[in-house]
Design an enzyme around this catalytic site. Structure first.
Site, PDB file in Angstrom:
ATOM      1  N   ARG A  96      38.198  -1.565  70.523  1.00  0.00           N
ATOM      2  CA  ARG A  96      39.506  -1.675  71.187  1.00  0.00           C
ATOM      3  C   ARG A  96      39.275  -1.848  72.690  1.00  0.00           C
ATOM      4  NH1 ARG A  96      38.834   1.659  74.581  1.00  0.00           N
ATOM      5  NH2 ARG A  96      40.945   1.303  75.329  1.00  0.00           N
ATOM      6  N   GLY A  97      40.417  -2.162  73.372  1.00  0.00           N
ATOM      7  CA  GLY A  97      40.307  -2.541  74.776  1.00  0.00           C
ATOM      8  C   GLY A  97      40.263  -4.060  74.798  1.00  0.00           C
ATOM      9  N   ALA A  98      41.117  -4.659  75.654  1.00  0.00           N
ATOM     10  CA  ALA A  98      41.337  -6.106  75.568  1.00  0.00           C
ATOM     11  C   ALA A  98      40.051  -6.953  75.593  1.00  0.00           C
ATOM     12  CB  ALA A  98      42.310  -6.532  76.664  1.00  0.00           C
ATOM     13  N   ARG A 143      45.593  -8.227  66.003  1.00  0.00           N
ATOM     14  CA  ARG A 143      46.443  -7.463  66.943  1.00  0.00           C
ATOM     15  C   ARG A 143      47.180  -8.471  67.844  1.00  0.00           C
ATOM     16  NH1 ARG A 143      43.907  -2.404  69.975  1.00  0.00           N
ATOM     17  NH2 ARG A 143      46.082  -1.743  69.991  1.00  0.00           N
ATOM     18  N   GLN A 200      43.263   7.791  73.762  1.00  0.00           N
ATOM     19  CA  GLN A 200      42.142   7.037  74.353  1.00  0.00           C
ATOM     20  C   GLN A 200      41.671   7.674  75.667  1.00  0.00           C
ATOM     21  OE1 GLN A 200      44.854   5.674  73.016  1.00  0.00           O
ATOM     22  NE2 GLN A 200      44.474   3.662  72.146  1.00  0.00           N
ATOM     23  N   ASP A 222      46.380  -5.421  79.097  1.00  0.00           N
ATOM     24  CA  ASP A 222      46.195  -6.266  77.903  1.00  0.00           C
ATOM     25  C   ASP A 222      46.714  -7.678  78.084  1.00  0.00           C
ATOM     26  OD1 ASP A 222      46.148  -3.361  76.898  1.00  0.00           O
ATOM     27  OD2 ASP A 222      45.264  -4.556  75.300  1.00  0.00           O
ATOM     28  N   ASN A 262      50.316  -2.899  79.217  1.00  0.00           N
ATOM     29  CA  ASN A 262      49.158  -2.011  79.028  1.00  0.00           C
ATOM     30  C   ASN A 262      49.595  -0.876  78.102  1.00  0.00           C
ATOM     31  OD1 ASN A 262      46.397  -1.291  79.594  1.00  0.00           O
ATOM     32  ND2 ASN A 262      47.189   0.425  80.792  1.00  0.00           N
ATOM     33  N   LYS A 263      48.672  -0.024  77.789  1.00  0.00           N
ATOM     34  CA  LYS A 263      48.901   1.072  76.847  1.00  0.00           C
ATOM     35  C   LYS A 263      50.222   1.788  77.109  1.00  0.00           C
ATOM     36  CE  LYS A 263      47.013   2.002  74.011  1.00  0.00           C
ATOM     37  NZ  LYS A 263      47.458   1.464  72.714  1.00  0.00           N
TER      38      LYS A 263
HETATM   39  O1  MRU Z   1      45.264   0.066  71.940  1.00  0.00           O
HETATM   40  P1  MRU Z   1      44.065  -0.081  72.847  1.00  0.00           P
HETATM   41  O2  MRU Z   1      43.234   1.150  72.906  1.00  0.00           O
HETATM   42  O3  MRU Z   1      43.273  -1.326  72.532  1.00  0.00           O
HETATM   43  O4  MRU Z   1      44.704  -0.290  74.303  1.00  0.00           O
HETATM   44  C1  MRU Z   1      43.821  -0.556  75.361  1.00  0.00           C
HETATM   45  C2  MRU Z   1      44.456  -0.590  76.695  1.00  0.00           C
HETATM   46  O5  MRU Z   1      45.650  -0.466  76.842  1.00  0.00           O
HETATM   47  C3  MRU Z   1      43.539  -0.875  77.857  1.00  0.00           C
HETATM   48  O6  MRU Z   1      44.036  -0.295  79.025  1.00  0.00           O
HETATM   49  C4  MRU Z   1      43.397  -2.387  78.075  1.00  0.00           C
HETATM   50  O7  MRU Z   1      43.103  -3.057  76.885  1.00  0.00           O
HETATM   51  C5  MRU Z   1      42.363  -2.713  79.104  1.00  0.00           C
HETATM   52  S1  MRU Z   1      40.706  -2.431  78.560  1.00  0.00           S
HETATM   53  C6  MRU Z   1      39.709  -2.965  79.843  1.00  0.00           C
END
Ligand code: MRU
Length: 348
Positions: free
Chosen positions: A49-51, A92, A199, A240, A250-251
């Site tokens: 996970r994470g973009a 996703r 997270q 994201d 973002n999250k």
């Molecule tokens: O649902 P996730 O854990 O994939 O969400 C991730 C985030 O919101 C991060 O802040 C974002 O992807 C940036 S990662 C460098």
């Protein structure tokens, strides 16, 4: 820059290796994935996970999907390949890096159409490795730019995890913190727990502690108090997707943090690689927001925490309007304010 965080996504000899981020911090386990369906599932289940990491995993996942692709001609190969591209794109919806990486692989396949299919497959493997290695470079550069906005002695709040394991290395929002540490700065990081999947608690606290960075975990609803006490001089988060007008997804919870930062006169920074900027998406309201299973909220702590049958709303992301964002930091530099004009210039 020193960064001892484990490499969360890699690929060698037909095997995609992923650090299972759902098990951190209790167990450090790498999954060895050989089928595209398992790569899809790893993205969907947030094992990776994470973009940026999602984009890298998708590029490698595609290699698994085309192992058995026909090698007779491009005309036979391409529909098979494209089917796998479209399949991974359903894993996703919000992080544009997924679609960016898949498009990059698709463009590469088309560019190589005149060569033998076995060579196209080799070219695609090189492209996937490039997507990974470039991200490492990009994150380091983002860290260097972002550090200019921070100062020794600052308290810094972050939300979710935009660290080394969410990228090829270093992270985006956490990259300047690793640099600050390297320069001997005394920074204090507040990590929002980040409900519902934690997270911040599970990943950011773990990452920063491993690097010896001073981190204090707070629950999401404590951010206001910590700011009120004067303990936070900057907020920095990852993202994201950046829309063309500078609105940022973002999250879930990030928007609330931005509002709090505004109320307390604290700068709110977003760190984003170019691969996260989506000029095709005009504003934040056009960004598709993933909604996830209700059980993540009702059963997240290993036991039921809400009545059976309760209605649940579980969006994984929210949108922070551009007017709350003090600066967006990319590998090409720092944008501050006129995003609608500044963002397209980055691509020229
Ligand atoms: O649902 P996730 O854990 O994939 O969400 C991730 C985030 O919101 C991060 O802040 C974002 O992807 C940036 S990662 C460098």
């Amino acid at each position: 820059m020193t960064n001892s965080v484990l490499q969360s996504v890699s690929y060698a000899n037909g095997v995609l290796k992923i650090l299972d981020q759902t098990k951190i911090p209790n167990v450090t386990e790498f999954l060895e994935i050989t089928k595209i369906e398992d790569a899809w599932d790893a993205i969907k289940q947030l094992k990776v996970r994470g973009a940026p990491a999602i984009g890298i995993a998708a590029a490698y996942g595609l290699l698994l999907g085309i192992k058995e692709a026909p090698e007779t001609s491009f005309e036979e190969f391409y529909p098979f390949f494209k089917y796998q591209v479209d399949y991974l794109a359903t894993s996703r919806p919000t992080a544009v890096n997924l679609f960016w990486a898949l498009k990059r692989m698709d463009d590469r396949a088309k560019k190589e159409k005149e060569v033998q299919v076995s060579k196209i497959k080799e070219a695609l493997e090189n492209e996937a490795h490039l997507i990974r290695s470039e991200d490492e470079e990009v994150c380091r550069t983002i860290g260097e730019h972002a550090l200019k906005l921070l100062k020794d002695g600052m308290g810094i709040l972050t939300h979710c995890n935009a660290g080394g394991i969410a990228t090829a290395r270093y992270g985006t929002a956490l990259a300047p913190l690793y640099l600050a540490k390297e320069q001997g700065w005394d920074i204090k990081v507040f990590a929002d727990e980040t409900r519902p999947l934690l997270q911040g608690a599970r990943l950011t606290a773990w990452e920063l502690m491993q690097a010896g960075i001073d981190v204090t975990l707070i629950t999401d609803n404590m951010a206001a108090m910590v700011m009120q006490k004067g303990w936070v001089q900057a907020v920095i988060v990852g993202c994201d997707r950046v829309a063309a007008n500078g609105d940022v997804a973002n999250k879930i919870g990030t928007y609330g943090v931005a509002l709090l930062a505004k109320a307390h006169n604290i700068p709110f920074y977003v760190a984003a690689p170019m691969s996260t900027i989506d000029l095709e998406t005009k504003t934040g309201t056009d960004i598709p927001i993933e909604e996830r299973d209700a059980a993540e909220i009702t059963d997240g702590f290993g036991k039921r925490t809400a009545p059976e049958g309760v209605k649940v709303f579980n969006p994984a992301f929210d949108v922070t309007p551009h007017e709350y964002i003090t600066a967006i930091i990319t590998e090409k530099g720092i944008l501050s304010g006129k995003y609608q004009e500044e963002l397209p210039k980055l691509f020229q």
